[in-house]
Design a protein around this motif. Structure first.
Motif, PDB file in Angstrom:
ATOM      1  N   ASN A 262      -8.454  -9.322  56.010  1.00 33.75           N
ATOM      2  CA  ASN A 262      -7.756  -9.323  54.721  1.00 33.75           C
ATOM      3  C   ASN A 262      -7.029 -10.628  54.417  1.00 33.75           C
ATOM      4  O   ASN A 262      -6.936 -11.017  53.255  1.00 33.75           O
ATOM      5  CB  ASN A 262      -6.770  -8.157  54.659  1.00 33.75           C
ATOM      6  N   HIS A 263      -6.520 -11.300  55.439  1.00 29.85           N
ATOM      7  CA  HIS A 263      -5.749 -12.520  55.193  1.00 29.85           C
ATOM      8  C   HIS A 263      -6.579 -13.796  55.315  1.00 29.85           C
ATOM      9  O   HIS A 263      -6.256 -14.803  54.682  1.00 29.85           O
ATOM     10  CB  HIS A 263      -4.551 -12.585  56.144  1.00 29.85           C
ATOM     11  N   TYR A 264      -7.615 -13.767  56.150  1.00 32.22           N
ATOM     12  CA  TYR A 264      -8.375 -14.992  56.383  1.00 32.22           C
ATOM     13  C   TYR A 264      -9.870 -14.852  56.154  1.00 32.22           C
ATOM     14  O   TYR A 264     -10.585 -15.854  56.165  1.00 32.22           O
ATOM     15  CB  TYR A 264      -8.115 -15.524  57.803  1.00 32.22           C
ATOM     16  N   ALA A 265     -10.368 -13.632  55.960  1.00 36.88           N
ATOM     17  CA  ALA A 265     -11.809 -13.388  55.785  1.00 36.88           C
ATOM     18  C   ALA A 265     -12.603 -14.072  56.900  1.00 36.88           C
ATOM     19  O   ALA A 265     -13.628 -14.692  56.665  1.00 36.88           O
ATOM     20  CB  ALA A 265     -12.283 -13.858  54.409  1.00 36.88           C
ATOM     21  N   LYS A 266     -12.087 -13.940  58.123  1.00 38.78           N
ATOM     22  CA  LYS A 266     -12.702 -14.584  59.281  1.00 38.78           C
ATOM     23  C   LYS A 266     -12.883 -13.577  60.409  1.00 38.78           C
ATOM     24  O   LYS A 266     -12.070 -12.665  60.563  1.00 38.78           O
ATOM     25  CB  LYS A 266     -11.811 -15.715  59.800  1.00 38.78           C
ATOM     26  N   PRO A 267     -13.905 -13.792  61.231  1.00 41.50           N
ATOM     27  CA  PRO A 267     -14.055 -12.962  62.425  1.00 41.50           C
ATOM     28  C   PRO A 267     -12.913 -13.222  63.412  1.00 41.50           C
ATOM     29  O   PRO A 267     -12.379 -14.328  63.484  1.00 41.50           O
ATOM     30  CB  PRO A 267     -15.386 -13.426  63.034  1.00 41.50           C
ATOM     31  N   ILE A 268     -12.569 -12.209  64.173  1.00 44.80           N
ATOM     32  CA  ILE A 268     -11.541 -12.346  65.201  1.00 44.80           C
ATOM     33  C   ILE A 268     -11.872 -13.510  66.133  1.00 44.80           C
ATOM     34  O   ILE A 268     -10.987 -14.266  66.533  1.00 44.80           O
ATOM     35  CB  ILE A 268     -11.382 -11.023  65.990  1.00 44.80           C
ATOM     36  N   ALA A 269     -13.145 -13.693  66.443  1.00 44.16           N
ATOM     37  CA  ALA A 269     -13.564 -14.756  67.363  1.00 44.16           C
ATOM     38  C   ALA A 269     -13.171 -16.142  66.873  1.00 44.16           C
ATOM     39  O   ALA A 269     -13.026 -17.067  67.661  1.00 44.16           O
ATOM     40  CB  ALA A 269     -15.077 -14.700  67.583  1.00 44.16           C
ATOM     41  N   GLU A 270     -12.985 -16.309  65.562  1.00 41.24           N
ATOM     42  CA  GLU A 270     -12.661 -17.622  64.995  1.00 41.24           C
ATOM     43  C   GLU A 270     -11.172 -17.801  64.727  1.00 41.24           C
ATOM     44  O   GLU A 270     -10.764 -18.804  64.121  1.00 41.24           O
ATOM     45  CB  GLU A 270     -13.454 -17.831  63.706  1.00 41.24           C
ATOM     46  N   ALA A 271     -10.355 -16.866  65.172  1.00 42.50           N
ATOM     47  CA  ALA A 271      -8.913 -16.973  64.946  1.00 42.50           C
ATOM     48  C   ALA A 271      -8.354 -18.208  65.640  1.00 42.50           C
ATOM     49  O   ALA A 271      -8.652 -18.462  66.808  1.00 42.50           O
ATOM     50  CB  ALA A 271      -8.203 -15.715  65.462  1.00 42.50           C
ATOM     51  N   THR A 272      -7.553 -18.962  64.921  1.00 42.99           N
ATOM     52  CA  THR A 272      -6.908 -20.141  65.499  1.00 42.99           C
ATOM     53  C   THR A 272      -5.624 -19.717  66.201  1.00 42.99           C
ATOM     54  O   THR A 272      -5.091 -18.627  65.936  1.00 42.99           O
ATOM     55  CB  THR A 272      -6.555 -21.170  64.402  1.00 42.99           C
ATOM     56  N   PRO A 273      -5.093 -20.561  67.084  1.00 45.60           N
ATOM     57  CA  PRO A 273      -3.810 -20.231  67.715  1.00 45.60           C
ATOM     58  C   PRO A 273      -2.703 -19.973  66.682  1.00 45.60           C
ATOM     59  O   PRO A 273      -1.903 -19.050  66.855  1.00 45.60           O
ATOM     60  CB  PRO A 273      -3.511 -21.461  68.575  1.00 45.60           C
ATOM     61  N   ASP A 274      -2.668 -20.736  65.604  1.00 45.22           N
ATOM     62  CA  ASP A 274      -1.646 -20.523  64.574  1.00 45.22           C
ATOM     63  C   ASP A 274      -1.820 -19.172  63.880  1.00 45.22           C
ATOM     64  O   ASP A 274      -0.841 -18.485  63.581  1.00 45.22           O
ATOM     65  CB  ASP A 274      -1.678 -21.637  63.529  1.00 45.22           C
ATOM     66  N   GLU A 275      -3.070 -18.792  63.608  1.00 40.86           N
ATOM     67  CA  GLU A 275      -3.322 -17.496  62.973  1.00 40.86           C
ATOM     68  C   GLU A 275      -2.925 -16.353  63.895  1.00 40.86           C
ATOM     69  O   GLU A 275      -2.349 -15.355  63.445  1.00 40.86           O
ATOM     70  CB  GLU A 275      -4.790 -17.392  62.558  1.00 40.86           C
TER      71      GLU A 275
END
Length: 184
Positions: free
Chosen positions: A130-143
């Motif tokens: 919902n916030h980044y429209a990204k897969p969990i695998a691509e989460a950055t440390p800041d996210e």
């Protein structure tokens, strides 16, 4: 079409991410040098384009560059250049695919590690989709830090067990999704 093999592009992305997350300048330089040498073997250069909403790894043929600047007159086929998003929101057009993938990760965490980790995994799936429209695998440390510090306590009404296992739950999600694990 790009001249870069997929495995080379993926390795260039991995090295760029490692350089961005490195803790000292020597480590950063080593990762960038390795990436640049890898791309040079295919006559490509790389740079990171940063703007207000995202950072993008841009890989392009060396022949496009003169005196350190890309010259539009040297570009015959723009499809030979490749862009890989490193941070910021993903593609909202792909939200359904991303959500499905994140939900599968959450379900697998719940199945393998129980309902407490599963509830946190579901919250992380909600957050990343919902916030980044990204897969969990691509989460950055800041996210991930934003999830743990802001989203999780305010939006999930976590149990005491969830709060005490938060870091482990996030690690399990990243591991299950083949994402990058944060430094211990």
């Amino acid at each position: 079409m790009t001249d870069l093999p997929t495995d080379v592009l993926e390795e260039a992305e991995r090295l760029t991410r490692l350089a961005r997350e490195a803790v000292d300048d020597g480590e950063t330089t080593a990762y960038k040098d390795e990436r640049d040498a890898l791309l040079a073997d295919h006559d490509y250069d790389a740079r990171v384009r940063e703007d207000d909403t995202s950072d993008v790894l841009v890989c392009h043929p060396q022949e496009w560059v003169e005196d350190g600047v890309i010259r539009p007159g040297r570009i015959e086929d723009v499809d030979r250049g490749v862009e890989v998003q490193l941070s910021g929101p993903g593609d909202p057009e792909e939200w359904d695919v991303v959500d499905e993938r994140n939900r599968a990760v959450a379900a697998a965490v719940a199945e393998d590690h129980g309902p407490v980790h599963g509830a946190t995994a579901t919250a992380l799936a909600d957050f990343m989709g919902n916030h980044y429209a990204k897969p969990i695998a691509e989460a950055t440390p800041d996210e991930l830090e934003e999830f743990k510090a802001e989203y999780f306590p305010r939006n999930t009404w976590p149990s005491e067990d969830q709060r005490s296992l938060l870091d482990e739950s996030v690690r399990l999600c990243l591991k299950k999704s083949d994402g990058r694990l944060p430094e211990p």
